[in-house]
Design an enzyme around this catalytic site. Structure first.
Site, PDB file in Angstrom:
ATOM      1  N   LYS A  54      45.102-127.665 -23.091  1.00 50.89           N
ATOM      2  CA  LYS A  54      46.376-127.035 -23.391  1.00 50.89           C
ATOM      3  C   LYS A  54      47.195-126.941 -22.116  1.00 50.89           C
ATOM      4  O   LYS A  54      46.681-127.136 -21.008  1.00 50.89           O
ATOM      5  CB  LYS A  54      46.191-125.662 -24.031  1.00 50.89           C
ATOM      6  N   LYS A  55      48.447-126.617 -22.244  1.00 55.34           N
ATOM      7  CA  LYS A  55      49.368-126.665 -21.104  1.00 55.34           C
ATOM      8  C   LYS A  55      49.006-125.651 -20.025  1.00 55.34           C
ATOM      9  O   LYS A  55      48.919-125.993 -18.850  1.00 55.34           O
ATOM     10  CB  LYS A  55      50.814-126.450 -21.565  1.00 55.34           C
TER      11      LYS A  55
END
Length: 333
Positions: A327-328
């Site tokens: 995920k970011k």
């Protein structure tokens, strides 16, 4: 077009914004570091940001002679160590500025007497608010999980700090020209690179000096966007244990800017080719956009590499913006 490709192509504009918005602050920081040079420099970062910190390390040590080392955030956040950092400079690099362990390490360095400087892309973040000096990256929103323009802007920021600190006219001039150099870099393609990387079960990415953390960043992006087992080594270190993996057609990507390590890197590449390895050298077999300064050329090389890696991901049928398990923002403790 993927978000990764669009954002990587925006790097020249992002660097231009950073330099414009932070011109006065960079000059002030450079003057402060000249008046009171730090005894040592600590860096505080993870992931791609830690690779940018590695790039800063080489520029700092080569240009100023002041030792620079990455400090493991867990020594504070997990192990509870009390730092001894009086007279040090602590440089935090973070896209989000909010990972708890990074914030904790920065605060511990500040309490221990270090001057804390943060390079963050989110101005309203804990790392930005708690630093003595915050230089906002102004890279703009980055939606792809793969960091590209924020990494390049972090490297440009690192180079700008060292240039202002040292007062090196050639380095200052090359930093000022970076937006134009990077604009050329994002237009360059590497013939045959997609085929070179797509079918690789494993590959090496190599560099030396400032090119080594760029090799690390390249290997990281091949892993996270293409699921290719890519390992990064110094051109010198690969001659030790990893050398045993060299065999016919083993893929090796080497970054070879025209700096003091160029001859050694060329000699190593020749030895690898003698084993039958499939060696591609950026700066020889593959083109790059010159920045006008050998210490900055690795930055233009990664600008081209990002777009090439995105093409490899697409060729493999993968979405470079949405890796399966990532995920970011990763918040570690």
């Amino acid at each position: 077009m993927s978000l990764m490709a669009m954002e990587a192509a925006e790097a020249p504009q992002a660097v231009a914004r950073f330099l414009a918005h932070n011109a006065a602050a960079l000059e002030d920081l450079g003057a402060r570091l000249r008046r009171a040079p730090p005894t040592v420099v600590l860096t505080c970062a993870r992931g791609s940001s830690d690779n940018a910190a590695g790039y800063f390390k080489y520029l700092c040590e080569i240009t100023t002679g002041v030792p620079c080392a990455s400090v493991g955030a867990s020594v504070v956040s997990v192990y509870g160590a009390r730092l001894k950092a009086e007279g040090a400079l602590c440089l935090t690099i973070s896209q989000s500025g909010q990972s708890p362990d990074i914030v904790a390490l920065q605060q511990a360095a500040k309490v221990a007497g270090a001057l804390t400087v943060a390079l963050v892309n989110v101005a309203d973040s804990p790392a930005a608010r708690n630093a003595d000096i915050c230089l906002e990256l102004h890279a703009g929103t980055e939606r792809s999980v793969a960091a590209t323009k924020s990494f390049i802007t972090s490297c440009a920021a690192a180079a700008a700090i060292v240039a202002q600190w040292s007062g090196d006219a050639a380095l200052l001039g090359a930093v000022a020209r970076l937006p134009e150099s990077l604009q050329q870099a994002v237009r360059i393609s590497w013939p045959g690179f997609t085929d070179f990387a797509r079918d690789a079960a494993s590959l090496f990415v190599l560099g030396r000096g400032p090119a080594y953390p760029i090799a690390q960043e390249t290997a990281l992006k091949l892993k996270e966007t293409c699921a290719i087992h890519a390992e990064a080594y110094s051109v010198a270190e690969v001659m030790h244990g990893p050398w045993e993996l060299m065999e016919t057609d083993f893929p090796v990507l080497i970054y070879a800017p025209d700096d003091a390590a160029r001859d050694n890197t060329a000699a190593a590449a020749a030895k690898m080719r003698a084993t039958g390895a499939a060696v591609s050298v950026v700066g020889d077999d593959l083109p790059f956009a010159s920045t006008g300064h050998p210490l900055l050329d690795p930055m233009s090389m990664i600008a081209t590499a990002y777009l090439e890696i995105e093409r490899v991901a697409q060729a493999l049928g993968r979405d470079p913006d949405r890796p399966r398990l990532l995920k970011k923002v990763t918040e570690t403790t």
